[in-house]
Design an enzyme around this catalytic site. Sequence first.
Site, PDB file in Angstrom:
ATOM      1  N   ARG A 249     -28.462  29.441 -23.896  1.00  0.00           N
ATOM      2  CA  ARG A 249     -27.025  29.631 -23.697  1.00  0.00           C
ATOM      3  C   ARG A 249     -26.697  30.489 -22.468  1.00  0.00           C
ATOM      4  NH1 ARG A 249     -24.194  27.310 -27.560  1.00  0.00           N
ATOM      5  NH2 ARG A 249     -25.216  26.840 -29.534  1.00  0.00           N
ATOM      6  N   LEU A 250     -27.602  30.528 -21.517  1.00  0.00           N
ATOM      7  CA  LEU A 250     -27.350  31.221 -20.248  1.00  0.00           C
ATOM      8  C   LEU A 250     -26.833  30.195 -19.239  1.00  0.00           C
ATOM      9  CD1 LEU A 250     -30.504  33.511 -20.171  1.00  0.00           C
ATOM     10  CD2 LEU A 250     -28.185  34.076 -20.938  1.00  0.00           C
TER      11      LEU A 250
END
Length: 211
Positions: free
Chosen positions: A188-189
């Site tokens: 989720r970066l």
Amino acid sequence: MTDLKDPHEELTKGDFSGVENPFDLFSEWLGDARASEPNDPNALSLATVDPDGLPNVRMVLLKGFDERGFTFYTNLESAKGRELLSSGKAAMCFHWKSLRRQVRIRGAILQVSGEEADAYYQSRPRGSRIGAWASKQSRPLESRFALEKEVARYTAKFGISDIPRPDHWSGLRLEPASIEFWHDRPFRLHDRLQFNRSSSDQPWSKERLYP
């Protein structure tokens, strides 16, 4: 030996932060979506607000875009049309699941010219042109039969002659003040790149955003 390679790794490679014109990047991403999405790569969610400030959202189809903005067509007397013409503002979101990408757009709403609306209307299938006359979009409908009667009535009315565009049916263009590109990354970066401008005659600025 177990292969631990992420199957989506190839989709999340690449750096698009060097792009200076958001329309160029949108055109590239839409082209990718046309090659990978199973249907309707031009589908988008369109958000509006009613007179009480309550949001509305629905799916529509993008029918064109250029440096002026993003164009779609609708019955201007529908809930969507009334809300757009009343507030003069809207937001769009494209989500291409196959590519793990998203584009969010916000800005002003402008009505296209009559000539532009006529040209697109005449490119639609004949049944869709009849439907634009027969449907009182968003208003109460007593039965499916009532709608079919209206379709039959306008089919008989126009016969084999040309079907003119109704005055209440036209195109609207979202003139963007903000365009954000989102691309999936592991853990989720995600990559987020936002373009902003104060008016349509001003240059774009851009900045990265935290995921």
